[in-house]
Design an enzyme around this catalytic site. Structure first.
Site, PDB file in Angstrom:
ATOM      1  N   HIS A 140      18.693  14.942  25.389  1.00  0.00           N
ATOM      2  CA  HIS A 140      18.228  13.615  25.812  1.00  0.00           C
ATOM      3  C   HIS A 140      16.739  13.679  26.183  1.00  0.00           C
ATOM      4  O   HIS A 140      15.939  12.843  25.738  1.00  0.00           O
ATOM      5  CB  HIS A 140      19.071  13.148  26.997  1.00  0.00           C
ATOM      6  N   GLU A 141      16.365  14.680  26.982  1.00  0.00           N
ATOM      7  CA  GLU A 141      14.951  14.813  27.378  1.00  0.00           C
ATOM      8  C   GLU A 141      14.077  15.074  26.152  1.00  0.00           C
ATOM      9  O   GLU A 141      12.999  14.499  26.009  1.00  0.00           O
ATOM     10  CB  GLU A 141      14.777  15.936  28.410  1.00  0.00           C
ATOM     11  N   HIS A 144      13.339  11.921  24.344  1.00  0.00           N
ATOM     12  CA  HIS A 144      12.161  11.191  24.829  1.00  0.00           C
ATOM     13  C   HIS A 144      10.892  11.738  24.167  1.00  0.00           C
ATOM     14  O   HIS A 144      10.038  10.990  23.705  1.00  0.00           O
ATOM     15  CB  HIS A 144      12.013  11.338  26.347  1.00  0.00           C
ATOM     16  N   HIS A 150      14.825   4.723  26.669  1.00  0.00           N
ATOM     17  CA  HIS A 150      16.240   4.571  26.989  1.00  0.00           C
ATOM     18  C   HIS A 150      16.837   3.404  26.225  1.00  0.00           C
ATOM     19  O   HIS A 150      16.214   2.350  26.101  1.00  0.00           O
ATOM     20  CB  HIS A 150      16.432   4.344  28.497  1.00  0.00           C
TER      21      HIS A 150
HETATM   22 ZN   LIG Z   1      15.934   9.632  30.040  1.00  0.00          ZN
END
Ligand SMILES: [Zn+2]
Length: 399
Positions: A140-141, A144, A150
């Site tokens: 998830h990181e 980004h 998000h």
């Molecule tokens: Zn996040």
């Protein structure tokens, strides 16, 4: 769960923005051009990308990650690399020459988990701590850093979720901002409530249990905030953004929403298989299949006896043209749980490409009516507590 600890200077709990990005979010992605007039700019298609899909990285020597977290970081990078054309490579002088810049990610130990959005120039930090030491949470990181915001910040999010502001832990209201169109990648795709880039329903809750983001369809409670996998749409969005199939011959036509992946073969929505995604995965035990008659029935293995442990069955109801597909459950008996965590039936009643709501206990309260060409069902059980399952009948009425 990422984002439990806020990090100073972050906009959302685990997201750091450059001043330019912050201005874009505040102003709805309008930036000033040379004449001082405001013009719309889809920055996501230009400066944020990693050229050639090569992401340079190193591990911090100052805030050094423990070995076990480094292993998680490596497995998260491998995960992204295995489903896209992205390459994560240790920074060297030769590699900087090859890619033509010296921007790179530094993985370091943080009080929480955080990342910037896309490539921002020079070294940029992804911080990881023990509380987010999980492969898909780190993915998830990394998501980004390759360009994802998000999912629940999308301009169309209010159709799918409701923000319960009074339940938000004071100081975290900013985590629930909605962005205006034009700054995110993947906005041409449908809203993916099951995305690994979406928050869970009680995140940043004042009492850890009241909803902060409530799905309009309660069947999504167990889907939102999952960090078990990247979804089909997460992968497709990254593949599109980095043009991973640009050099593939364009003679392969993937069916049922599949796309041509980085290896020039079709990547199919979950439950589908075959060279062009035109077949359904045979389940465990052997179960499921394609249902294409004008009407019919299907049922869980052993019905009306108890269903087996660790089962996965996929049924695809498929019409030859746009139709009204009605499915009625004559019996429905599955292990009960508020989020249908254990045994469930997923009905992809919005799109075959997205997670659908999950049903358990007594199942849906009435018939499921779907307008479209194909409707997918996924039945899943864990180990222990078998119930009768269900028998369903369907009819297809061309529209
Ligand atoms: Zn996040």
């Amino acid at each position: 769960m990422e984002g439990l600890n806020d990090v100073e200077g972050t906009y959302e709990a685990d997201m750091k923005l450059t001043p330019l990005q912050a201005v874009e979010i505040m102003e709805g992605s309008k930036t000033l051009d040379g004449t001082g007039r405001s013009k719309r700019k889809v920055v996501s298609n230009t400066i944020y990308k990693w050229p050639k899909g090569i992401v340079m990285f190193e591990f911090s020597n100052i805030n050094e990650l423990p070995e076990n977290i480094k292993r998680t970081v490596l497995s998260a990078m491998e995960y992204w690399a295995s489903v896209t054309c992205l390459q994560f490579r240790k920074r060297t002088a030769e590699l900087e020459k090859e890619v033509g810049h010296s921007d790179y990610i530094v993985f370091s130990k943080g009080p929480g988990c955080s990342s910037q959005i896309g490539r921002v120039g020079g070294p940029q930090e992804i911080t990881i701590s023990e509380i987010c030491n999980k492969k898909v949470t780190v993915a998830h990181e990394i998501g980004h850093s390759i360009g994802f915001y998000h999912e629940q910040s999308r301009p169309d999010r209010d159709y799918y979720v409701e923000i319960r502001r009074t339940n938000i832990q004071p100081g975290y209201e900013g985590d629930f901002k909605k962005y205006e169109a034009g700054i995110d990648i993947g906005l041409q795709e449908p809203y993916d409530i099951g995305s690994a880039m979406h928050y869970g329903p009680t995140w940043f809750s004042k009492d850890d249990k009241s909803y902060t983001i409530e799905p309009k369809d309660k069947g999504f409670l167990g889907v939102m905030g999952q960090r078990e996998e990247l979804t089909f749409m997460d992968m497709k969005t990254a593949n599109d953004f980095y043009e991973c199939n640009a050099s593939c011959p364009n003679n392969l036509e993937c069916k049922n929403g599949g796309y041509v992946g980085p290896n020039c073969v079709c990547v199919c929505p979950s439950g589908l298989t075959g060279i062009t995604c035109d077949d359904v995965k045979r389940g465990t035990p052997v179960c499921g299949g394609i249902l294409s008659g004008a009407s019919g029935t299907f049922m869980t293995p052993n019905f009306p006896g108890n269903y087996p442990d660790n089962a996965d069955c996929f049924w695809l109801v498929q019409a030859t043209q746009a139709s009204e597909i009605t499915v009625t459950f004559d019996n429905f008996e599955m292990e009960e749980d508020e989020t249908c965590y254990y045994d469930w039936l997923e009905i992809r009643r919005h799109s075959m490409l997205l997670a659908g709501p999950k049903y358990c206990g007594e199942g849906p309260s009435g018939p499921i009516v779907f307008i479209g060409q194909s409707l997918m069902f996924h039945f899943h059980t864990d180990d222990g507590y078998g119930f009768k399952g269900f028998r369903a009948s369907y009819t297809i009425r061309p529209k």
